[in-house]
Design an enzyme around this catalytic site. Structure first.
Site, PDB file in Angstrom:
ATOM      1  N   CYS B 130      11.521   1.557  17.887  1.00 22.61           N
ATOM      2  CA  CYS B 130      11.657   0.257  18.552  1.00 22.61           C
ATOM      3  C   CYS B 130      10.710  -0.803  17.981  1.00 22.61           C
ATOM      4  O   CYS B 130      11.131  -1.922  17.662  1.00 22.61           O
ATOM      5  CB  CYS B 130      11.424   0.425  20.048  1.00 22.61           C
ATOM      6  SG  CYS B 130      10.003   1.447  20.458  1.00 22.61           S
ATOM      7  N   HIS B 243       8.742  -5.099  23.967  1.00 24.97           N
ATOM      8  CA  HIS B 243       7.537  -4.864  23.173  1.00 24.97           C
ATOM      9  C   HIS B 243       7.163  -6.152  22.441  1.00 24.97           C
ATOM     10  O   HIS B 243       8.030  -6.879  21.970  1.00 24.97           O
ATOM     11  CB  HIS B 243       7.795  -3.805  22.096  1.00 24.97           C
ATOM     12  CG  HIS B 243       7.944  -2.407  22.609  1.00 24.97           C
ATOM     13  ND1 HIS B 243       7.847  -2.050  23.936  1.00 24.97           N
ATOM     14  CD2 HIS B 243       8.185  -1.241  21.937  1.00 24.97           C
ATOM     15  CE1 HIS B 243       8.014  -0.737  24.051  1.00 24.97           C
ATOM     16  NE2 HIS B 243       8.232  -0.228  22.866  1.00 24.97           N
TER      17      HIS B 243
END
Lengths: 332, 332
Positions: B130, B243
């Site tokens: 990710c 994130h």
């Protein structure tokens, strides 16, 4: 032993309260303690088991004071710093007002405490920016042995860095979310609960913020290292207390992890976490020492080291450093 | 138009649920949808307004399936990837099990989607880490024009990166704190509520974690850039979703902010925040695009640029990228 008349300006703020507590706990030789705040609201603070009233700041507040510790922001410092000095006082100022003035010493006692001797009162001594002080607590001992050239650093800064109002904002946003209420913002331009905000301080034309510039500007002055370069991203995180900094540093000399750890272990005021141990802000909150961990050979630089340093920004990043400066002054 | 028999493994997980939703929302040409989980607990998922039962994974689960999207971790992927391929299926795997295997394409469609043509089923296609995917969404367009040499990156990773159990751990720790109860830890080795944890993944002998190594290893493969260097610190923060990464990058070519912004504006799947605007995880949660801001000339490198990139790691960092791979496969 000599004793001193001490004043604390901003005594009811997040840093000021820690200053009062530390003077008490560390048995600073106080003859009299005068607590001051911009707004007089009838509050008192406990010192040596006595309740001391907080007085309203005015032009006469510094009469007969030997040492004044200011934690009331730059504007107040600019206005009342000269007033206090004129009254014969040594001012230890937590704000950024005087830090880069050439005639003002900017001091982390473990690094350049020798600048404080001999004590030529009256005058102003500046206390560094919190993130700067915490980063340098790990960097300085490495620099002495390996000569740092540049660092890249990203911070994870606690809300108490914005004072009591930062703590209150996080608290009230968490509570609003739990109750399904709308989340209000007063201190930060974005929600801080369950979020991170990549902007601390004021944006400059360079694209960096003034907070980000402090690490380079103050680092150069404190380490007496004019070519030191720091590229910094300052980020506010939903942590109550203690700032963390991820640092990648390049050195002139060959460095390896073993030698670096050996060096860091000898640094005063620093605790080294080795192996799989590392510090987190919650562990470091309330601690005098800064903590360093995740020490590893960096791969972006030939003589590079990456590490993670955490410090209680109300203590070593502010109140403790200020009290240590006062202690250094009175140690003859 | 052709339609496909699709299987989702890990359908009840944080990523799997997003995959089901995206296939529905983006009108993927599904003939039949088979939902699978390691543990069969009688749950159903909604797809095209029908409730579809989640079946227990077994050796026969992939019969007649054309495309299987796996979001069930490395161990399950290693065990059932070959089973699915043997059954004639193309597997798009979200885990790290196959990412660096030479014969397995590791794909971010905006960067190297051409690797998917022609579609030679059966086989395995890996979905990147990710943080890697999100960082590369900003870095790739800069690299194409200015040739990146090395980056230093610090991450601010959301708890949903650990799946539903990460979200639950943050929730329950916040609630325990509000009620004055003891804070329990099950998912993370330290408290995550009101804290940050500078360790994601498993610690390696180098002092980096396997999560930190992914950005270099996977970045080299995805960008087809074997000398790319990434020095990374991965940090878990008390954010539910999305994130963030603070990146400092050095390039071969001369770079300036204007040219960089021009370049980033043309990048597909990326939104550029300019001036005093910047993205935060809460703004980016639920968005398909990654967002970049705080774009500034870096001062640690001559041809350096610093920026802040945020992406929903359940979407572009996982489910969306996997579905985009599937879309690329069926586009002939």
């Amino acid at each position: 032993m000599s004793t001193y008349n001490v004043a604390i300006l901003g005594a009811t703020g997040a840093v000021g309260m820690e200053v009062v507590r530390l003077l008490d706990e560390r048995n600073f030789p106080v003859r009299s303690l005068r607590l001051l705040a911009r707004k007089h609201d009838g509050r008192t603070c406990s010192f040596k088991r006595r309740q001391i009233p907080v007085l309203a700041l005015d032009e006469g507040s510094f009469q007969d004071i030997d040492i004044a510790i200011f934690s009331a922001g730059s504007d107040v410092a600019r206005q009342f710093g000269p007033v206090a000095v004129k009254a014969g006082c040594t001012v230890i100022d937590n704000s950024s007002a005087f830090r880069v003035e050439e005639s003002v010493p900017l001091v982390v006692p473990e690094i350049n405490g020798d600048l404080l001797h001999p004590w030529t009162t009256p005058g102003i001594i500046a206390n560094p920016n919190c993130t700067t002080a915490i980063t340098l607590m790990a960097l300085w001992s490495l620099h002495q042995r390996f000569r740092v050239t540049r660092i890249i650093a990203s911070s994870y800064q606690a809300v108490s860095g914005s004072g009591q109002k930062g703590i209150h904002e996080l608290d009230s946003q968490i509570e609003a979310k739990q109750r399904g209420h709308d989340i209000r913002r007063e201190v930060y331009p974005h929600q801080i609960a369950f979020n991170v905000i990549p902007s601390v301080g004021n944006l400059l034309p360079s694209g960096f913020t003034d907070e980000e510039d402090k690490l380079e500007n103050e680092g150069r002055k404190i380490m007496d290292h004019p070519s030191f370069v720091a590229s910094v991203t300052c980020v506010r995180v939903p942590v109550y207390r203690a700032h963390s900094v991820a640092v990648t540093a390049e050195f002139e000399q060959r460095i390896d992890v073993e030698k670096a750890i050996e060096c860091l272990r000898l640094a005063p005021g620093l605790t080294v976490c080795e192996g799989s141990a590392y510090p987190t802000p919650i562990d470091v909150s309330g601690k005098d020492n800064c903590f360093v961990g995740r020490i590893r050979r960096d791969r972006a630089f030939d003589n590079g080291l990456s590490f993670w340093v955490v410090g209680d920004q109300l203590l070593k990043g502010a109140a403790l450093n200020a009290v240590q400066i006062a202690e250094e002054l009175v140690r003859r």
